[in-house]
Design a protein around this motif. Structure first.
Motif, PDB file in Angstrom:
ATOM      1  N   LEU A 281       0.840  -1.191   0.000  1.00 52.12           N
ATOM      2  CA  LEU A 281       0.000   0.000   0.000  1.00 52.12           C
ATOM      3  C   LEU A 281       0.881   1.248   0.000  1.00 52.12           C
ATOM      4  CD1 LEU A 281      -2.536  -1.085   2.781  1.00 52.12           C
ATOM      5  CD2 LEU A 281      -2.847  -1.244   0.300  1.00 52.12           C
ATOM      6  N   LYS A 282       0.261   2.392  -0.250  1.00 49.70           N
ATOM      7  CA  LYS A 282       0.951   3.674  -0.197  1.00 49.70           C
ATOM      8  C   LYS A 282       0.826   4.264   1.209  1.00 49.70           C
ATOM      9  CE  LYS A 282      -0.466   4.658  -4.980  1.00 49.70           C
ATOM     10  NZ  LYS A 282      -1.256   5.564  -5.844  1.00 49.70           N
ATOM     11  N   THR A 283       1.572   5.326   1.487  1.00 46.15           N
ATOM     12  CA  THR A 283       1.422   6.056   2.748  1.00 46.15           C
ATOM     13  C   THR A 283       1.178   7.531   2.456  1.00 46.15           C
ATOM     14  OG1 THR A 283       3.803   6.460   2.927  1.00 46.15           O
ATOM     15  CG2 THR A 283       2.919   4.511   4.057  1.00 46.15           C
ATOM     16  N   ASP A 284       0.465   8.186   3.361  1.00 40.79           N
ATOM     17  CA  ASP A 284       0.215   9.618   3.232  1.00 40.79           C
ATOM     18  C   ASP A 284      -0.160  10.157   4.608  1.00 40.79           C
ATOM     19  OD1 ASP A 284      -0.015  12.104   2.123  1.00 40.79           O
ATOM     20  OD2 ASP A 284      -1.763  11.664   0.869  1.00 40.79           O
ATOM     21  N   VAL A 285      -0.247  11.473   4.707  1.00 39.06           N
ATOM     22  CA  VAL A 285      -0.580  12.124   5.973  1.00 39.06           C
ATOM     23  C   VAL A 285      -2.074  12.450   6.045  1.00 39.06           C
ATOM     24  CG1 VAL A 285      -0.282  14.221   7.351  1.00 39.06           C
ATOM     25  CG2 VAL A 285       1.706  13.116   6.306  1.00 39.06           C
ATOM     26  N   LEU A 286      -2.699  12.115   7.178  1.00 41.26           N
ATOM     27  CA  LEU A 286      -4.051  12.556   7.509  1.00 41.26           C
ATOM     28  C   LEU A 286      -3.935  13.181   8.893  1.00 41.26           C
ATOM     29  CD1 LEU A 286      -6.844  12.490   6.155  1.00 41.26           C
ATOM     30  CD2 LEU A 286      -7.394  10.526   7.581  1.00 41.26           C
ATOM     31  N   ASP A 287      -4.138  14.474   8.963  1.00 40.68           N
ATOM     32  CA  ASP A 287      -3.814  15.250  10.157  1.00 40.68           C
ATOM     33  C   ASP A 287      -5.001  15.334  11.112  1.00 40.68           C
ATOM     34  OD1 ASP A 287      -2.938  17.159  12.007  1.00 40.68           O
ATOM     35  OD2 ASP A 287      -1.835  18.281  10.484  1.00 40.68           O
ATOM     36  N   PRO A 288      -4.871  14.830  12.364  1.00 44.11           N
ATOM     37  CA  PRO A 288      -5.960  14.933  13.329  1.00 44.11           C
ATOM     38  C   PRO A 288      -6.123  16.329  13.909  1.00 44.11           C
ATOM     39  CG  PRO A 288      -4.100  13.849  14.343  1.00 44.11           C
ATOM     40  CD  PRO A 288      -3.737  14.041  12.893  1.00 44.11           C
ATOM     41  N   LEU A 289      -5.276  17.250  13.491  1.00 46.59           N
ATOM     42  CA  LEU A 289      -5.443  18.671  13.804  1.00 46.59           C
ATOM     43  C   LEU A 289      -5.505  18.978  15.296  1.00 46.59           C
ATOM     44  CD1 LEU A 289      -7.694  20.235  11.036  1.00 46.59           C
ATOM     45  CD2 LEU A 289      -5.913  21.455  12.284  1.00 46.59           C
ATOM     46  N   GLU A 290      -4.664  18.293  16.040  1.00 46.20           N
ATOM     47  CA  GLU A 290      -4.581  18.627  17.458  1.00 46.20           C
ATOM     48  C   GLU A 290      -3.572  19.737  17.686  1.00 46.20           C
ATOM     49  OE1 GLU A 290      -3.855  14.817  19.151  1.00 46.20           O
ATOM     50  OE2 GLU A 290      -5.980  14.282  19.136  1.00 46.20           O
ATOM     51  N   GLY A 291      -2.919  20.152  16.630  1.00 47.16           N
ATOM     52  CA  GLY A 291      -1.976  21.252  16.702  1.00 47.16           C
ATOM     53  C   GLY A 291      -1.473  21.621  15.326  1.00 47.16           C
ATOM     54  N   ILE A 292      -0.976  22.848  15.194  1.00 40.31           N
ATOM     55  CA  ILE A 292      -0.371  23.316  13.945  1.00 40.31           C
ATOM     56  C   ILE A 292       1.120  23.524  14.202  1.00 40.31           C
ATOM     57  CG2 ILE A 292      -0.282  25.153  12.222  1.00 40.31           C
ATOM     58  CD1 ILE A 292      -2.836  23.625  12.018  1.00 40.31           C
ATOM     59  N   THR A 293       1.948  22.930  13.363  1.00 38.85           N
ATOM     60  CA  THR A 293       3.391  23.130  13.460  1.00 38.85           C
ATOM     61  C   THR A 293       3.924  23.434  12.065  1.00 38.85           C
ATOM     62  OG1 THR A 293       4.094  20.860  12.989  1.00 38.85           O
ATOM     63  CG2 THR A 293       3.435  21.363  15.262  1.00 38.85           C
ATOM     64  N   ASP A 294       5.235  23.608  11.960  1.00 40.20           N
ATOM     65  CA  ASP A 294       5.812  23.905  10.652  1.00 40.20           C
ATOM     66  C   ASP A 294       5.745  22.702   9.718  1.00 40.20           C
ATOM     67  OD1 ASP A 294       7.645  22.320  11.917  1.00 40.20           O
ATOM     68  OD2 ASP A 294       9.332  23.716  11.736  1.00 40.20           O
ATOM     69  N   LYS A 295       5.380  21.531  10.239  1.00 42.42           N
ATOM     70  CA  LYS A 295       5.227  20.351   9.394  1.00 42.42           C
ATOM     71  C   LYS A 295       3.788  20.157   8.919  1.00 42.42           C
ATOM     72  CE  LYS A 295       9.087  17.706  11.343  1.00 42.42           C
ATOM     73  NZ  LYS A 295       9.486  16.412  11.971  1.00 42.42           N
ATOM     74  N   SER A 296       2.888  20.962   9.435  1.00 42.01           N
ATOM     75  CA  SER A 296       1.480  20.844   9.045  1.00 42.01           C
ATOM     76  C   SER A 296       1.276  21.271   7.605  1.00 42.01           C
ATOM     77  CB  SER A 296       0.601  21.707   9.965  1.00 42.01           C
ATOM     78  OG  SER A 296       0.716  21.309  11.312  1.00 42.01           O
ATOM     79  N   ARG A 297       0.314  20.643   6.953  1.00 43.00           N
ATOM     80  CA  ARG A 297      -0.016  20.986   5.576  1.00 43.00           C
ATOM     81  C   ARG A 297      -1.049  22.099   5.561  1.00 43.00           C
ATOM     82  NH1 ARG A 297      -0.460  15.030   2.586  1.00 43.00           N
ATOM     83  NH2 ARG A 297       1.772  14.491   2.785  1.00 43.00           N
ATOM     84  N   GLY A 298      -0.629  23.244   6.049  1.00 47.48           N
ATOM     85  CA  GLY A 298      -1.519  24.391   6.147  1.00 47.48           C
ATOM     86  C   GLY A 298      -1.211  25.178   7.401  1.00 47.48           C
ATOM     87  N   ASP A 299      -1.676  26.429   7.414  1.00 46.73           N
ATOM     88  CA  ASP A 299      -1.380  27.334   8.525  1.00 46.73           C
ATOM     89  C   ASP A 299      -2.482  27.413   9.562  1.00 46.73           C
ATOM     90  OD1 ASP A 299       1.068  27.994   7.364  1.00 46.73           O
ATOM     91  OD2 ASP A 299       0.175  29.631   6.197  1.00 46.73           O
ATOM     92  N   ASP A 300      -3.660  26.880   9.249  1.00 48.30           N
ATOM     93  CA  ASP A 300      -4.751  26.919  10.216  1.00 48.30           C
ATOM     94  C   ASP A 300      -5.711  25.763   9.969  1.00 48.30           C
ATOM     95  OD1 ASP A 300      -6.350  27.543   8.019  1.00 48.30           O
ATOM     96  OD2 ASP A 300      -6.696  29.625   8.612  1.00 48.30           O
ATOM     97  N   TYR A 301      -6.759  25.725  10.756  1.00 50.30           N
ATOM     98  CA  TYR A 301      -7.732  24.627  10.697  1.00 50.30           C
ATOM     99  C   TYR A 301      -8.254  24.392   9.284  1.00 50.30           C
ATOM    100  CZ  TYR A 301     -12.137  22.114  11.382  1.00 50.30           C
ATOM    101  OH  TYR A 301     -13.175  21.209  11.291  1.00 50.30           O
ATOM    102  N   PHE A 302      -8.678  25.442   8.628  1.00 52.08           N
ATOM    103  CA  PHE A 302      -9.304  25.287   7.314  1.00 52.08           C
ATOM    104  C   PHE A 302      -8.323  24.777   6.264  1.00 52.08           C
ATOM    105  CE2 PHE A 302     -12.331  28.175   9.342  1.00 52.08           C
ATOM    106  CZ  PHE A 302     -13.517  27.529   9.035  1.00 52.08           C
ATOM    107  N   GLN A 303      -7.111  25.293   6.268  1.00 50.47           N
ATOM    108  CA  GLN A 303      -6.127  24.853   5.287  1.00 50.47           C
ATOM    109  C   GLN A 303      -5.758  23.381   5.483  1.00 50.47           C
ATOM    110  OE1 GLN A 303      -2.721  27.442   5.069  1.00 50.47           O
ATOM    111  NE2 GLN A 303      -3.947  29.282   4.755  1.00 50.47           N
ATOM    112  N   VAL A 304      -5.589  22.974   6.732  1.00 51.73           N
ATOM    113  CA  VAL A 304      -5.239  21.581   7.006  1.00 51.73           C
ATOM    114  C   VAL A 304      -6.402  20.654   6.665  1.00 51.73           C
ATOM    115  CG1 VAL A 304      -4.535  19.918   8.767  1.00 51.73           C
ATOM    116  CG2 VAL A 304      -3.537  22.200   8.745  1.00 51.73           C
TER     117      VAL A 304
END
Length: 332
Positions: A294-317
């Motif tokens: 299988l492949k791997t990818d990120v699904l963010d549970p949005l318990e925090g925003i860091t510089d590794k997050s795919r977005g700068d806030d809730y809506f972007q992530v």
């Protein structure tokens, strides 16, 4: 709807903490006794609501630092002082026991428990929960609770509730409305602005819900694998099935039996991807993906925003999560 979930222990659930917010500060000197409406939030999803609704009138601080694992947060003496000085505390009871205890002991006038502003569901305490299968699992659970000792089972039920409601835009909007009303009551001088800000936020969340509904309406499969059972509400909202790795440390490898089980399910349900989190080791996900092809990818549970997050806030992530799900599920 058959929404299945595997649960993992809270201590292993996530390594995502709270990211920086433009209107938020972790500096205790800025947390209370300002000329603004001082709000102490427990972690990112609560701080984001306070920031969006409070706007220019609120001074928002968070008890959870960037990159800190929220479930295991311990409250310092300094943070207890922050709570005492604040005008309001916004938290999600059941997610962070130390916060629940600290807020309960403080004399703060306005205590806003987000868990009371929407309906939290019991997604089980471990292993499989085949919700809706044979049409009786959830109903039997409720019946047992009703006929058991009230206090004991109320406590057990509380601990069993899945707190990850912010990953469902509809439930998050319900919480936003409740927070807005609480702000209006606590700081009536700025009630009109809080109401306006709340309406604007709810409108955006409704739009996000529409994006998810349309984006996940037609997919090749409805099943996704994740190492964190945080997406039960999201799965239920959009007719998906979440399968999370149960009882496995992020640093450990899944057992051969578990890999074979997931391999079989992947083939049967057309699963393509194993999701992991931004700040959690991808070792388990990659091991499982390699063995199950299988492949791997990120699904963010949005318990925090860091510089590794795919977005700068809730809506972007959340939009990034939608795109990841669309790719993994084969959206048409």
């Amino acid at each position: 709807m058959n929404v299945r979930r595997r649960l993992i222990p809270a201590a292993l659930a996530s390594a995502l903490g709270l990211g920086a917010l433009t209107a938020c500060s972790s500096d205790s000197a800025a947390s209370g006794n300002t000329d603004k409406f001082d709000v102490v939030a427990s972690f990112y999803p609560m701080a984001f609501l306070a920031e969006q609704i409070g706007g220019d009138h609120a001074n928002v601080t968070s008890l959870t630092e960037p990159g800190q694992e929220p479930h295991d947060l311990e409250i310092s003496t300094q943070q207890r002082a922050q709570l005492e000085e604040a005008d309001a505390a916004l938290y999600l009871k059941g997610l962070q026991p130390a916060v629940d205890e600290a807020v309960g002991q403080t004399g703060i006038k306005t205590k806003i428990d987000a868990a009371t502003l929407t309906h939290l569901e019991d997604h089980g305490t471990g292993g499989h929960t085949h919700e809706g299968e044979e049409g009786h699992t959830e109903e039997e659970g409720h019946a047992e609770e009703e006929h058991a000792e009230e206090e004991e089972h109320a406590e057990e039920e509380e601990h069993a509730r899945d707190p990850h409601v912010w990953l469902d835009p509809v439930k998050y909007a319900e919480i936003a409305q409740g927070v807005g009303k609480a702000f209006e009551k606590a700081d009536p001088d700025h009630a009109a602005d809080y109401k306006k800000n709340t309406e604007a936020l709810v409108k955006k969340l409704n739009g996000l819900n529409g994006d998810f509904e349309n984006g996940l309406k037609n997919t090749k499969t409805k099943v996704f694998f994740t190492n964190h059972a945080a997406f039960g509400y999201l799965a239920e909202r959009y007719g998906l099935t979440q399968e999370a790795i149960s009882g496995i440390d992020p640093e450990s490898e899944p057992s051969g039996a578990r890999v074979r089980e997931l391999q079989q399910e992947a083939k049967a349900d057309g699963v393509t991807t194993v999701f992991y989190e931004t700040l959690v080791s991808d070792k388990t996900a990659k091991t499982l993906a390699r063995d199950a092809n299988l492949k791997t990818d990120v699904l963010d549970p949005l318990e925090g925003i860091t510089d590794k997050s795919r977005g700068d806030d809730y809506f972007q992530v959340m939009e990034s999560n939608l795109k990841a799900l669309q790719t993994a599920l084969g959206a048409k």
